[in-house]
Design a protein around this motif. Structure first.
Motif, mmCIF file in Angstrom:
data_model
loop_
_atom_site.group_PDB
_atom_site.id
_atom_site.type_symbol
_atom_site.label_atom_id
_atom_site.label_comp_id
_atom_site.label_asym_id
_atom_site.label_seq_id
_atom_site.Cartn_x
_atom_site.Cartn_y
_atom_site.Cartn_z
ATOM 1 N N SER A 7 37.426 30.300 37.538
ATOM 2 C CA SER A 7 37.359 31.160 36.364
ATOM 3 C C SER A 7 38.704 31.846 36.153
ATOM 4 O O SER A 7 39.510 32.006 37.070
ATOM 5 N N ASP A 8 38.936 32.233 34.933
ATOM 6 C CA ASP A 8 40.169 32.948 34.595
ATOM 7 C C ASP A 8 40.260 34.276 35.328
ATOM 8 O O ASP A 8 41.329 34.722 35.720
ATOM 9 N N LEU A 9 39.138 34.897 35.538
ATOM 10 C CA LEU A 9 39.097 36.175 36.233
ATOM 11 C C LEU A 9 39.539 36.022 37.684
ATOM 12 O O LEU A 9 40.294 36.836 38.213
ATOM 13 N N LEU A 10 39.148 34.954 38.334
ATOM 14 C CA LEU A 10 39.545 34.703 39.715
ATOM 15 C C LEU A 10 41.059 34.439 39.800
ATOM 16 O O LEU A 10 41.746 34.951 40.686
ATOM 17 N N PHE A 12 43.315 35.460 37.660
ATOM 18 C CA PHE A 12 43.969 36.745 37.372
ATOM 19 C C PHE A 12 43.944 37.644 38.614
ATOM 20 O O PHE A 12 44.927 38.290 38.953
ATOM 21 N N GLY A 13 42.831 37.662 39.340
ATOM 22 C CA GLY A 13 42.702 38.477 40.551
ATOM 23 C C GLY A 13 43.656 38.023 41.640
ATOM 24 O O GLY A 13 44.301 38.838 42.310
ATOM 25 N N THR A 16 47.181 38.994 40.628
ATOM 26 C CA THR A 16 47.340 40.447 40.726
ATOM 27 C C THR A 16 47.558 40.857 42.176
ATOM 28 O O THR A 16 48.475 41.626 42.487
#
Length: 180
Positions: A7-10, A12-13, A16
């Protein structure tokens, strides 16, 4: 979402965390442990430049005029204990600043042996960009020379006074002879 896709969230995490951890480590090194505050170059230059076999007081300071090294004579003359001065500011050790030392012909310092007069020499260390890394300060004890100079000045005045008095006596005797 299919198996093998992230996922994009993973993503991004992960990015980061990959950015924040090194940035935090760098900030910790710079601000907490003062990684770039003191330059190791002045310590190496000072170690090579500091004379060990001299009666002069030799002090190596960094760009912020904090004491890096003292030779044995300086440690015995200025410091209460040889281990206390490194890291201390030069002003607190001698009550003089390095720029005022550059301008002075002689300076008077309170030493363990009492007030003494010194002839200061200041040599600056610079890097390839002509930025000052620190200075080598040499203080030669000239107390005896100054006392001798003062005594000679007093002796000169006394001799001139005595000579003037004797010349006045000779003049007055000569005037008496010419009057007779």
């Amino acid at each position: 979402m299919m198996a093998g896709e992230t996922s994009d969230l993973l993503i991004f995490g992960v990015f980061t965390v990959a950015f924040v951890v090194p940035a935090g480590g760098f900030a910790l090194a710079v601000f907490r442990y003062r990684m770039f505050e003191s330059t190791p170059a002045i310590g190496a230059l000072g170690e090579r430049a500091i004379p060990r076999e001299t009666d002069d007081l030799v002090i190596v300071v960094d760009r912020d005029d904090r004491v890096i090294k003292l030779n044995e004579a300086a440690a015995e003359t200025l410091a209460d204990s040889p281990s206390s001065p490194p890291g201390e500011s030069f002003d607190s050790l001698t009550s003089l600043s390095v720029p005022s030392l550059k301008e002075a012909e002689t300076v008077e310092l309170e030493t363990i042996a009492g007030n003494r007069k010194f002839d200061p020499q200041v040599t600056s260390f610079t890097n390839q960009h002509d930025r000052r890394l620190g200075s080598l300060l040499s203080l030669r004890d000239v107390t005896e020379r100054e006392l001798r100079k003062q005594r000679l000045e007093v002796l000169n005045r006394v001799l001139r006074h005595n000579l003037r008095n004797r010349i006045d006596v000779i003049k007055s005797n000569a005037e008496l002879i010419t009057d007779e």
